[in-house]
Design a protein around this motif. Structure first.
Motif, PDB file in Angstrom:
ATOM      1  N   GLU A 199       0.697   4.294  -2.771  1.00  0.00           N
ATOM      2  CA  GLU A 199       0.467   5.699  -2.423  1.00  0.00           C
ATOM      3  C   GLU A 199       1.581   6.587  -2.985  1.00  0.00           C
ATOM      4  O   GLU A 199       1.323   7.701  -3.456  1.00  0.00           O
ATOM      5  N   GLN A 200       2.822   6.081  -2.946  1.00  0.00           N
ATOM      6  CA  GLN A 200       3.938   6.845  -3.498  1.00  0.00           C
ATOM      7  C   GLN A 200       3.778   7.020  -5.011  1.00  0.00           C
ATOM      8  O   GLN A 200       3.991   8.112  -5.549  1.00  0.00           O
ATOM      9  N   GLN A 222       0.813  -1.201   0.000  1.00  0.00           N
ATOM     10  CA  GLN A 222       0.000   0.000   0.000  1.00  0.00           C
ATOM     11  C   GLN A 222       0.854   1.261   0.000  1.00  0.00           C
ATOM     12  O   GLN A 222       0.527   2.255  -0.653  1.00  0.00           O
ATOM     13  N   THR A 223       1.961   1.210   0.742  1.00  0.00           N
ATOM     14  CA  THR A 223       2.856   2.379   0.791  1.00  0.00           C
ATOM     15  C   THR A 223       3.409   2.701  -0.598  1.00  0.00           C
ATOM     16  O   THR A 223       3.467   3.867  -1.012  1.00  0.00           O
ATOM     17  N   ARG A 279       1.112   9.647  -5.677  1.00  0.00           N
ATOM     18  CA  ARG A 279       1.601  11.022  -5.475  1.00  0.00           C
ATOM     19  C   ARG A 279       2.477  11.466  -6.643  1.00  0.00           C
ATOM     20  O   ARG A 279       2.338  12.593  -7.158  1.00  0.00           O
TER      21      ARG A 279
END
Length: 529
Positions: A263-264, A259-260, A267
């Protein structure tokens, strides 16, 4: 008395502005007709040869500008090889040779270019592309890492700041030596192949290695995006490289439930969409203009100053001269008591404001229409009609306002004389010369107000140009380095977040990106392929 003083103030301020406009127009016309301005390509080439500071730059100019429509690479290779022999320590010429040749000759020239300029990542990217084309993926990855560590790319554009021309020659030269396009396309090719290799590694279970390669690919894209003196083409290619890597990263993170990482990627992709929307906004503003070799904003600004400023300024000066002659002829002769009342009745403040506001709206409409026509003009006849409209309409408008003012004053004066004497007034030519002097003085004030209105229009146009093009009209002169410098500044400001990208462009880009994911279209489908 208030109306009289008001018009006197308008005539004084307008007179000062008129002198300024005429001076600025004279300077501009002198610059355009100076010997350093050349419309002939051959004369311009000779002027540029004198401007370039080093012999290898002059040799590069000879190679980059064959002055024919074909720009045939093969016909220039013998001259290029001779130039490299004459200047073997020129990284510029070694890079050109490596870009235009193949095989061992190309590899040797690129390696020499990298040794001569160890800060330039471009020849190393080109070597990486040759390695990946030969199937040497490990060598290519190593070269890309080396190039990414430099954070500097230079295709050695020629510095043409000291030479003036027709505004299109620099684009011809870029197309002629093709270093920019070659550099971008090769960098994009190696990045695409490494991205595909990363995807294959992930499919075989080597996900960490795949992510490391994708990280280097994104660095390559960012090197293009953040490059010094960047162009919109380099910006868009850099965005395409990063978005291609994002697509594979998103697939990897989705399958590994990271998930991290997702999200990166989200962005970073949001920033890519902003940059791409800004690049598209620039292209929308400038491509048609560049294709015609004319900048519409600077064209309209020049038309407003030369086409409107000169005749209206001269109109004011003629009124001043006429008033001066009448004043000399009527020295010591007092005017009748009617002229103050006639001025108050003919030119109340509210009426003057409405007239000048209407004039401003007409000028703004002509300017907006001329800009739109200049942007969409497909032939010289349309451009000529636009120029004629810019020059004729303001002149006709000024004459109409002046005729209206003269008629309004005469009508008011005669009405007051009739009311005072209870008899029909005499013909105007029979009136005292002192009264005619006062009428001319009022018309001078009206003309002064027109010049002030024109000055406000030019100020608004200047601010509009600065807002939309990041440059004032006088900074968009038609010389080769002008457009390139303007574009570089825009891209740098865009990357730094200083340019407010229209929301409509961003939304359109987001919609297109979502649709591309559904249809499987390439991430850079609308840009340069």
């Amino acid at each position: 008395m208030k109306a009289t003083r008001r018009l006197d103030v308008l005539s004084i301020i307008g007179g000062i502005l008129a002198v300024g406009m005429l001076t600025a127009s004279a300077i501009y016309i002198h610059r355009m007709s100076a010997d350093s301005y050349c419309s002939s390509s051959e004369k311009l080439r000779q002027a540029m040869l004198k401007c370039l500071p080093t012999p290898d730059m002059r040799a590069d100019l000879e190679l980059a500008a064959p002055w024919d429509s074909k720009h045939d690479v093969k016909t220039r290779l013998p001259a290029l090889r001779n130039a490299v022999k004459d200047y073997p320590q020129s990284a510029r010429l070694q890079l050109r040779l490596g870009a235009l040749t193949e095989g061992a000759e190309s590899t040797k020239a690129l390696e020499q270019a990298a040794r001569l300029d160890p800060t330039n990542a471009l020849p190393i990217y080109l070597l990486a592309n040759k390695a990946v084309s030969s199937g040497k993926l490990d060598e290519s990855i190593s070269l890309v890492k080396q190039a990414n560590s430099l954070n500097h790319m230079d295709w050695y554009p020629l510095p043409f700041e000291g030479c003036k021309g027709d505004g299109t020659l620099e684009l011809d030269m870029i197309a002629a030596n093709s270093s920019l396009l070659f550099a971008c396309n090769n960098t994009r090719t190696v990045s695409r192949r490494l991205t595909e290799h990363a995807s294959s590694l992930h499919a075989t279970g080597k996900t960490p290695e795949a992510l490391l390669i994708l990280s280097e690919v994104k660095k390559t894209g960012w090197n293009l995006i953040r490059k010094d003196k960047n162009t919109s083409y380099e910006l868009m290619v850099g965005i395409a490289i990063v978005q291609k890597a994002h697509k594979v990263e998103k697939k990897i993170y989705t399958e590994t439930h990271n998930q991290t990482g997702l999200e990166q990627v989200a962005r970073e992709n949001k920033e890519m969409m902003r940059l791409k929307a800004g690049g598209i906004a620039w292209v929308q503003q400038c491509n048609d203009i560049l294709g015609q070799g004319v900048n519409a904003l600077s064209f309209v600004a020049l038309s407003s100053v030369v086409g409107s400023g000169i005749p209206q300024a001269w109109l004011l000066l003629v009124c001043l001269l006429s008033w001066g002659i009448l004043a000399l002829r009527s020295r010591g002769i007092p005017a009748s008591e009617y002229h103050e009342a006639a001025t108050e009745r003919a030119f109340p403040a509210g009426r003057l404001v409405k007239v000048y506001a209407l004039m401003f709206v007409v000028l703004a409409t002509v300017t907006a229409g001329a800009t739109r026509v200049a942007l969409s003009a497909q032939n010289d006849r349309m451009s000529a009609m636009t120029a004629t409209a810019c020059m004729v309409i303001p002149r006709v408008l000024a004459l109409v306002v002046l005729i209206w003012a003269a008629a309004a004053y005469r009508r008011s004066y005669k009405s007051i004389v009739r009311a005072a004497n209870n008899e029909a007034p005499a013909p105007w030519k029979g009136y005292p010369i002192a009264d005619k002097r006062e009428r001319q003085r009022r018309l001078t004030g009206v003309c002064g107000g027109m010049v002030i209105t024109l000055a406000l229009m030019i100020a608004v146009l200047t601010l509009y140009s600065k807002t939309t093009m990041n440059s004032y009209p006088w900074e968009i002169d038609p010389f080769p380095a002008g457009i390139y410098k303007l574009e570089s500044k825009y891209v740098a400001d865009l990357v730094a977040g200083k340019v407010k990208v229209p929301e409509t462009y961003i939304k359109a880009e987001q919609k297109w990106f979502i649709d591309s994911l559904k249809t499987g279209a390439k991430p850079f489908g609308r840009g340069a392929q």
